[in-house]
Structure formats: structure tokens, C-alpha cells
Design a protein around this motif. Sequence first.
Motif, PDB file in Angstrom:
ATOM      1  N   ALA A  71       0.851  -1.190   0.000  1.00 37.26           N
ATOM      2  CA  ALA A  71       0.000   0.000   0.000  1.00 37.26           C
ATOM      3  C   ALA A  71       0.890   1.245   0.000  1.00 37.26           C
ATOM      4  O   ALA A  71       2.019   1.208   0.494  1.00 37.26           O
ATOM      5  N   THR A  72       0.360   2.346  -0.528  1.00 37.55           N
ATOM      6  CA  THR A  72       1.134   3.589  -0.624  1.00 37.55           C
ATOM      7  C   THR A  72       1.447   4.198   0.739  1.00 37.55           C
ATOM      8  O   THR A  72       2.456   4.862   0.899  1.00 37.55           O
ATOM      9  N   TRP A  73       0.578   3.969   1.739  1.00 37.24           N
ATOM     10  CA  TRP A  73       0.744   4.564   3.059  1.00 37.24           C
ATOM     11  C   TRP A  73       1.617   3.726   3.989  1.00 37.24           C
ATOM     12  O   TRP A  73       1.860   4.094   5.129  1.00 37.24           O
ATOM     13  N   CYS A  74       2.128   2.606   3.505  1.00 36.16           N
ATOM     14  CA  CYS A  74       2.881   1.645   4.320  1.00 36.16           C
ATOM     15  C   CYS A  74       4.385   1.946   4.269  1.00 36.16           C
ATOM     16  O   CYS A  74       5.009   1.750   3.228  1.00 36.16           O
ATOM     17  N   PRO A  75       4.995   2.413   5.381  1.00 37.25           N
ATOM     18  CA  PRO A  75       6.436   2.727   5.371  1.00 37.25           C
ATOM     19  C   PRO A  75       7.338   1.548   4.966  1.00 37.25           C
ATOM     20  O   PRO A  75       8.249   1.744   4.158  1.00 37.25           O
ATOM     21  N   ASN A 101      -1.438  -3.659  -5.405  1.00 31.57           N
ATOM     22  CA  ASN A 101      -1.724  -2.532  -4.531  1.00 31.57           C
ATOM     23  C   ASN A 101      -3.103  -2.725  -3.912  1.00 31.57           C
ATOM     24  O   ASN A 101      -4.076  -2.962  -4.622  1.00 31.57           O
ATOM     25  N   ILE A 102      -3.171  -2.619  -2.580  1.00 29.14           N
ATOM     26  CA  ILE A 102      -4.443  -2.851  -1.889  1.00 29.14           C
ATOM     27  C   ILE A 102      -5.166  -1.564  -1.517  1.00 29.14           C
ATOM     28  O   ILE A 102      -6.195  -1.607  -0.853  1.00 29.14           O
ATOM     29  N   ASP A 103      -4.630  -0.420  -1.953  1.00 35.38           N
ATOM     30  CA  ASP A 103      -5.293   0.852  -1.646  1.00 35.38           C
ATOM     31  C   ASP A 103      -5.429   1.725  -2.898  1.00 35.38           C
ATOM     32  O   ASP A 103      -4.960   2.864  -2.924  1.00 35.38           O
ATOM     33  N   PRO A 104      -6.094   1.233  -3.954  1.00 37.12           N
ATOM     34  CA  PRO A 104      -6.144   1.970  -5.220  1.00 37.12           C
ATOM     35  C   PRO A 104      -6.889   3.300  -5.161  1.00 37.12           C
ATOM     36  O   PRO A 104      -6.826   4.080  -6.105  1.00 37.12           O
ATOM     37  N   ALA A 109      -0.524   5.861  -9.069  1.00 32.09           N
ATOM     38  CA  ALA A 109       0.283   6.253 -10.231  1.00 32.09           C
ATOM     39  C   ALA A 109       1.321   7.303  -9.830  1.00 32.09           C
ATOM     40  O   ALA A 109       2.485   7.225 -10.239  1.00 32.09           O
ATOM     41  N   GLY A 110       0.922   8.271  -9.022  1.00 36.82           N
ATOM     42  CA  GLY A 110       1.859   9.283  -8.539  1.00 36.82           C
ATOM     43  C   GLY A 110       2.945   8.670  -7.682  1.00 36.82           C
ATOM     44  O   GLY A 110       4.121   9.050  -7.781  1.00 36.82           O
ATOM     45  N   PHE A 111       2.568   7.719  -6.838  1.00 30.73           N
ATOM     46  CA  PHE A 111       3.525   7.012  -5.991  1.00 30.73           C
ATOM     47  C   PHE A 111       4.544   6.271  -6.858  1.00 30.73           C
ATOM     48  O   PHE A 111       5.753   6.346  -6.629  1.00 30.73           O
ATOM     49  N   ALA A 112       4.048   5.541  -7.874  1.00 24.87           N
ATOM     50  CA  ALA A 112       4.924   4.766  -8.756  1.00 24.87           C
ATOM     51  C   ALA A 112       5.892   5.683  -9.505  1.00 24.87           C
ATOM     52  O   ALA A 112       7.072   5.360  -9.650  1.00 24.87           O
ATOM     53  N   ILE A 135      -4.251 -11.857   3.180  1.00 22.71           N
ATOM     54  CA  ILE A 135      -3.213 -10.918   3.593  1.00 22.71           C
ATOM     55  C   ILE A 135      -3.665 -10.193   4.862  1.00 22.71           C
ATOM     56  O   ILE A 135      -4.702  -9.548   4.869  1.00 22.71           O
ATOM     57  N   LEU A 136      -2.870 -10.319   5.915  1.00 22.84           N
ATOM     58  CA  LEU A 136      -3.170  -9.661   7.182  1.00 22.84           C
ATOM     59  C   LEU A 136      -2.163  -8.577   7.521  1.00 22.84           C
ATOM     60  O   LEU A 136      -2.416  -7.732   8.369  1.00 22.84           O
ATOM     61  N   THR A 137      -1.005  -8.627   6.873  1.00 24.52           N
ATOM     62  CA  THR A 137       0.029  -7.628   7.114  1.00 24.52           C
ATOM     63  C   THR A 137       0.710  -7.312   5.791  1.00 24.52           C
ATOM     64  O   THR A 137       0.797  -8.170   4.922  1.00 24.52           O
ATOM     65  N   ILE A 138       1.130  -6.070   5.651  1.00 27.72           N
ATOM     66  CA  ILE A 138       1.845  -5.693   4.435  1.00 27.72           C
ATOM     67  C   ILE A 138       3.172  -5.058   4.812  1.00 27.72           C
ATOM     68  O   ILE A 138       3.282  -4.485   5.896  1.00 27.72           O
ATOM     69  N   PRO A 139       4.166  -5.200   3.955  1.00 32.72           N
ATOM     70  CA  PRO A 139       4.134  -5.992   2.741  1.00 32.72           C
ATOM     71  C   PRO A 139       4.183  -7.495   3.034  1.00 32.72           C
ATOM     72  O   PRO A 139       4.768  -7.920   4.022  1.00 32.72           O
ATOM     73  N   THR A 140       3.531  -8.246   2.157  1.00 33.03           N
ATOM     74  CA  THR A 140       3.621  -9.701   2.144  1.00 33.03           C
ATOM     75  C   THR A 140       3.999 -10.086   0.727  1.00 33.03           C
ATOM     76  O   THR A 140       3.395  -9.593  -0.225  1.00 33.03           O
ATOM     77  N   THR A 141       4.987 -10.963   0.597  1.00 33.56           N
ATOM     78  CA  THR A 141       5.467 -11.358  -0.725  1.00 33.56           C
ATOM     79  C   THR A 141       5.493 -12.874  -0.848  1.00 33.56           C
ATOM     80  O   THR A 141       5.973 -13.564   0.046  1.00 33.56           O
TER      81      THR A 141
END
Length: 168
Positions: A71-75, A101-104, A109-112, A135-141
Motif C-alpha cells: 500500500a502507498t501509506w505503508c512505510p 496494490n491494496i489501496d487503489p 500512479a503518482g507514488f509509482a 493478507i493480514l500484514t503488508i508488505p507480504t510477498t
Amino acid sequence: MIKKIFAACILFGVMGVAVVQAMEKDEPKSDHLTGLNVGLTAPDFELKTLEGKTVKLSDFRGKKVMLNFWATWCPPCKAEMPAMQKFNEESGDKIVILAVNIDPEYDVAGFAKQMNIHFPILLDEKDEVNKTYKILTIPTTFFINEKGMIAHKHLGAMTIEMMREYSK
């Protein structure tokens, strides 16, 4: 008397920690991870990219895939993006990176653009893939092998060294 009680409490505490740690050593690590586990077939899905192109996971059968939920807000997500981009550049067409991305609703696009990302970013607008992969936590890969099986799973931000190791 108080010293003996205090010493006994410390002794029991240390013994308790030792017993718990000894029990955990025998259990596979993947059993502790939330969501889908290593060894399962990666569920297929279909999502749109930032550019509006439809992508299905099954389109990449026969190739290794690094499937990242973020997500974009995830440090920690933001912290691992430069390593993911570098890994994408050095992997070429040997490994496909799909970043879900889980927060569209945010400016993905600006983040990318700001992060100079050139691998496919998929938008999970209905939160379906996020739920399918539990998914319960991000990032998860997830690292998916050529047969579509989950070969490795990592919770939290990764370094490029981890990406290289998990993709072998």
C-alpha cells in the motif's frame, strides 16, 4: 523469604521461555505465517494494471513470479520499493514481479512515478485478491515457482539479497 520467592519467580520465568523456544524450533516456520502457506498452488486472479491492461497470474505459468502485496501509506512497503525495482532490472525476464496494490483509492500512479517503479502494479479495487491470499500484514510477498506453487513467503520488507535468495 522475599528473596527466595523472587528467585523462584525468575527461575520459573526463564524455564518457561526456554520451554517455549525449544517447542518452536521443531515447528516449520511457514506454519507461523498468516494466510496461504508454502507448498500450496497460488490461486489465480485477474486484475488491471495502472495502465488498464488486464493481467492474470496464470498468464505467467512457466515463469517464476514474485507477488508482492503493498500500500502507498505503508512505510515498510515504501522502503522495499527501490530494492524491488533494482531486482526487477537485474532479473530481466527471468522473474516476473507483480505488485498488488491494496489501496487503489490513493494516488498509486503518482507514488509509482515518484518511486521510479517500472514493474507491473496491479490494482485490487474490490479487495478480492487480498482476501483470497488472506493478507493480514503488508508488505507480504509470495515467490511462486514455474509450476504455480508457492515456493517461499515473506512477511515484512525485504532486501534485494532476500529477493535473490527466495527466487533461486
